[in-house]
Design a protein around this motif. Sequence first.
Motif, PDB file in Angstrom:
ATOM      1  N   PHE A  12     -17.422   0.109 -17.060  1.00 44.55           N
ATOM      2  CA  PHE A  12     -16.459  -0.231 -17.823  1.00 44.55           C
ATOM      3  C   PHE A  12     -16.492  -0.102 -18.875  1.00 44.55           C
ATOM      4  N   ASN A  13     -17.588   1.866 -18.771  1.00 43.50           N
ATOM      5  CA  ASN A  13     -17.158   2.282 -20.238  1.00 43.50           C
ATOM      6  C   ASN A  13     -14.968   3.227 -20.393  1.00 43.50           C
ATOM      7  N   PRO A  14     -14.884   2.276 -21.428  1.00 45.21           N
ATOM      8  CA  PRO A  14     -14.037   2.026 -21.415  1.00 45.21           C
ATOM      9  C   PRO A  14     -12.600   3.957 -21.366  1.00 45.21           C
ATOM     10  N   SER A  15     -11.303   3.855 -21.239  1.00 48.27           N
ATOM     11  CA  SER A  15     -10.392   5.116 -21.256  1.00 48.27           C
ATOM     12  C   SER A  15      -9.695   4.935 -22.302  1.00 48.27           C
ATOM     13  N   PRO A  16      -9.387   6.308 -22.622  1.00 48.58           N
ATOM     14  CA  PRO A  16      -8.594   5.816 -24.514  1.00 48.58           C
ATOM     15  C   PRO A  16      -6.900   5.079 -23.735  1.00 48.58           C
ATOM     16  N   ALA A  17      -6.877   5.451 -22.828  1.00 44.14           N
ATOM     17  CA  ALA A  17      -5.796   4.585 -22.433  1.00 44.14           C
ATOM     18  C   ALA A  17      -5.214   3.370 -23.186  1.00 44.14           C
ATOM     19  N   ARG A  18      -3.671   2.696 -23.461  1.00 44.95           N
ATOM     20  CA  ARG A  18      -3.365   1.741 -24.252  1.00 44.95           C
ATOM     21  C   ARG A  18      -2.502   0.957 -23.309  1.00 44.95           C
ATOM     22  N   ASN A  19      -2.344  -0.196 -23.779  1.00 47.63           N
ATOM     23  CA  ASN A  19      -0.679  -1.013 -23.221  1.00 47.63           C
ATOM     24  C   ASN A  19       0.143  -1.460 -23.764  1.00 47.63           C
ATOM     25  N   PRO A  20       0.652  -0.957 -22.889  1.00 49.33           N
ATOM     26  CA  PRO A  20       1.883  -0.509 -23.085  1.00 49.33           C
ATOM     27  C   PRO A  20       2.957  -1.714 -23.760  1.00 49.33           C
ATOM     28  N   HIS A  21       2.654  -2.526 -23.935  1.00 51.53           N
ATOM     29  CA  HIS A  21       2.991  -4.066 -24.517  1.00 51.53           C
ATOM     30  C   HIS A  21       3.000  -3.976 -25.658  1.00 51.53           C
ATOM     31  N   ASN A  22       1.473  -3.633 -26.334  1.00 53.90           N
ATOM     32  CA  ASN A  22       0.531  -3.167 -27.451  1.00 53.90           C
ATOM     33  C   ASN A  22      -0.106  -2.730 -27.577  1.00 53.90           C
ATOM     34  N   ILE A  23      -0.222  -1.742 -28.127  1.00 54.48           N
ATOM     35  CA  ILE A  23      -1.006  -0.288 -28.215  1.00 54.48           C
ATOM     36  C   ILE A  23      -2.228  -0.847 -28.854  1.00 54.48           C
ATOM     37  N   GLU A  24      -2.160  -1.605 -29.525  1.00 51.56           N
ATOM     38  CA  GLU A  24      -3.774  -2.515 -29.825  1.00 51.56           C
ATOM     39  C   GLU A  24      -4.588  -3.077 -28.717  1.00 51.56           C
ATOM     40  N   HIS A  25      -3.807  -3.622 -27.508  1.00 53.45           N
ATOM     41  CA  HIS A  25      -4.282  -4.262 -26.623  1.00 53.45           C
ATOM     42  C   HIS A  25      -5.212  -2.896 -25.676  1.00 53.45           C
ATOM     43  N   THR A  26      -6.008  -3.138 -24.627  1.00 54.88           N
ATOM     44  CA  THR A  26      -6.112  -2.924 -24.119  1.00 54.88           C
ATOM     45  C   THR A  26      -4.858  -2.767 -22.732  1.00 54.88           C
ATOM     46  N   PRO A  27      -5.546  -1.746 -21.335  1.00 53.18           N
ATOM     47  CA  PRO A  27      -4.411  -2.194 -20.286  1.00 53.18           C
ATOM     48  C   PRO A  27      -5.039  -2.967 -19.345  1.00 53.18           C
ATOM     49  N   GLY A  28      -6.367  -3.234 -19.895  1.00 50.96           N
ATOM     50  CA  GLY A  28      -7.784  -3.248 -18.750  1.00 50.96           C
ATOM     51  C   GLY A  28      -8.139  -1.801 -17.757  1.00 50.96           C
ATOM     52  N   GLY A  29      -9.331  -2.374 -16.803  1.00 48.54           N
ATOM     53  CA  GLY A  29      -9.844  -1.513 -16.661  1.00 48.54           C
ATOM     54  C   GLY A  29     -10.220  -1.679 -14.810  1.00 48.54           C
ATOM     55  N   SER A  30     -10.959  -0.975 -14.383  1.00 42.60           N
ATOM     56  CA  SER A  30     -10.985   0.109 -14.881  1.00 42.60           C
ATOM     57  C   SER A  30      -9.859   1.206 -14.475  1.00 42.60           C
TER      58      SER A  30
END
Lengths: 447, 447
Positions: free
Chosen positions: A141-159
Amino acid sequence: MNDTPVQTTNYVADPGRIADLARHIREGELSPADLVRGCLDRIKVTEPAIKAWREVCVDTVVTEAEQRAKEVEGGIVCGPLHGIPVGIKDIIDVAGVPTRCNSLSRAGAAPATADAEIVSALRVAGALILGKTETTEFAYFNPSPARNPHNIEHTPGGSSSGSAAAVAAGTVPAALGTQTMASVNRPAAYCGIAAFKPSTRLFSTFGIEPLSTLYDTVGFYGWSVPDAAAVFDAVCPTHARPGWKELRDSPLTIVALQDPFIEEADDEIKQAVERVAERLAAASHAVEAKHSRVSFNQLYDLHLLTMEYEIGRIQRRLLDEPEGRVGIKLIEAIRRGNKIADSAYLDARRKLDEVRIEFFDAFRGVDAFLWPATPKTAPKGIAWTGEPKFISPWTALGGPVVTMPAGCAADGLPIGCLVTGAPGSDFRFGRIACRIAEAAEAHGTAS
Amino acid sequence: MNDTPVQTTNYVADPGRIADLARHIREGELSPADLVRGCLDRIKVTEPAIKAWREVCVDTVVTEAEQRAKEVEGGIVCGPLHGIPVGIKDIIDVAGVPTRCNSLSRAGAAPATADAEIVSALRVAGALILGKTETTEFAYFNPSPARNPHNIEHTPGGSSSGSAAAVAAGTVPAALGTQTMASVNRPAAYCGIAAFKPSTRLFSTFGIEPLSTLYDTVGFYGWSVPDAAAVFDAVCPTHARPGWKELRDSPLTIVALQDPFIEEADDEIKQAVERVAERLAAASHAVEAKHSRVSFNQLYDLHLLTMEYEIGRIQRRLLDEPEGRVGIKLIEAIRRGNKIADSAYLDARRKLDEVRIEFFDAFRGVDAFLWPATPKTAPKGIAWTGEPKFISPWTALGGPVVTMPAGCAADGLPIGCLVTGAPGSDFRFGRIACRIAEAAEAHGTAS
């Protein structure tokens, strides 16, 4: 690369449909080298904000793309993915590149000497390895730096955050992820793309960093369901293809599964799945809402216990790392796992086997199930990769799990609908899922 | 243990049939603890000469056997192998025991922290882990100390030498091996027992030391074909069971395959396979001698090239070991492998895929093929584990490969007959192979 996020909030772009790209390449209308250069150009535009790629193999991929181009000129087509670039989650070995698993404990890792078997299979099919995509630490669960292309303020999910974001941002037509709990299907749902997670343990996991090997399963991202299914098809081992018969054109039997477990889904998400069901019914498929006889809450508990037991044993050596080199969430999971008794683990596996048989026995003749991928759309921030609980019971049931884009919520973020099937039905199920996606899309469900 | 070979040349003993043992245990007529103590007693008798066991887990297995006995008293049966002891080839992890791979480079190996997935699956089925069996070094050709229970001056074959010898010597009813080239089916043939090698890569290889992961496949030893098939059945993953229909009682369609490749077999061996074919025909099965359209010599070459390429990459780190810590045959294979170009490897994999499809397409509707397991019986001495070339083309074709005992040669050593099927047909094929073994045995082929 520039660390300042570009001031735009939507980086979504179709990178091209695989069947079309592959045909254009085969027919000499598209050079693999031009396709790769297009990906590299797109990465330059999106990467400062999206951060989906751990490492792009610029030199090798361009050389290989030029080789693929020459082969086409000479009348040679290696396979169904000839010249198609693919991103590889950075827990999967690519020869010559270190596998860093987004962990400080891997900071000094040597380059892998061999490809993971799934990477070899991709190369056999003619694919080009564009690079390594970001992952949560060791796919936990420790996140990566990646961001959601629909809105970079949101997570793209993981892993498999980088793989999903890379495809959604239009930087690559396909990518590999892995799923132990929900790590292929959830990022696809959050990023508004498709994923094909085959039957649990269908593929060799050689060269993939293990987490919980009762579940660890390689999965495939594409823009659309046919894209994700095309990558699966291209690498499906011979032994997983038998008994497949050409699908009749007759209507499919589809169950919109009900269970108290999914009541916590947002209304918008429930409605999106209902809309899919309606559109499928309108397309003359037999769709029925039915309750599960087995408890999804129990499945969730059994999955969590067996997974944490295995994480504890398999990754125990990480407890010996100096403090700070491994994220605390993973360390805590390892510690929790090691407190679970062998007998509790074995009993849970036996119970899971029973429940799996009971579930699919009760639904014989059903071609696919519909189910919401997540209770909510992608959470804000990147610290929390989102709720996996709607997906992990399906991982435990062991059949193929497809994420199909099913429109967007009022917040502008994507909604994913799961389309699932019975263990071992993968090769046939790829075609079923494509028919379902076609029917749903033809009626405007997917935005 | 005593290093002086006992002055007897035949240590062969039936350790008991699994279906019978399991039934007696379930019905309370046999205590798993007594069964295990019987195995330990037998090991004391045979081991000074046979040397099949690397390490016997005396304490843990007795404790676990007593636990299994209590469970039966309480009405609990964990699974189809409840209380059945199994030997594990020492390249496969058993938690708490070091995996030594018969290599000096592993002399100081720490105990494995997790079971291999196949070992977990055995425990879920109720099996007891009796211990680790000897292997050639890293499952390649450098021999183990194990000897052939039919004649200790001969090799039991390799690489799963200890597992085959342990079953043939009557020390354990079942054992795990692995096959990359011929390493499950050949030792079974040399030792006069049965083996079930499932479709290539059907099982998870997590926790198994890799050699060439395009082929590495776990396989199962038993005294008879039904014994080996029973272990396969007990651990077969859900996704590998679909589409199986109850076998009709109608006659089977069997091809006694011909190819110039097998002309170098001894007459006795050719005749033993012909005898099996005759007995199957006498039992009303449709048996026909047919030529292969694909060249087994080509299959052999393609297999060797792809295998050595992978050994080279996957085990490249062994080149860094101090001299003498890794056997020269393996070091040379790694060096040869690293000289093979990526493109040659990928082309060979593509060609193999084509040949595999061509072969099985030409034989649609065939239930099984017959083929000699080895050109000769077990060679004298233990330095050379014997000729793998009759088996590796089948490993490359990718379907299930059963070794069926088919009598003995004039030298008193066993002859093995391969019974093979199409990739992915495993679950159904287990039943086919049992019917074939029954028909062959009913007519006195197997001695």
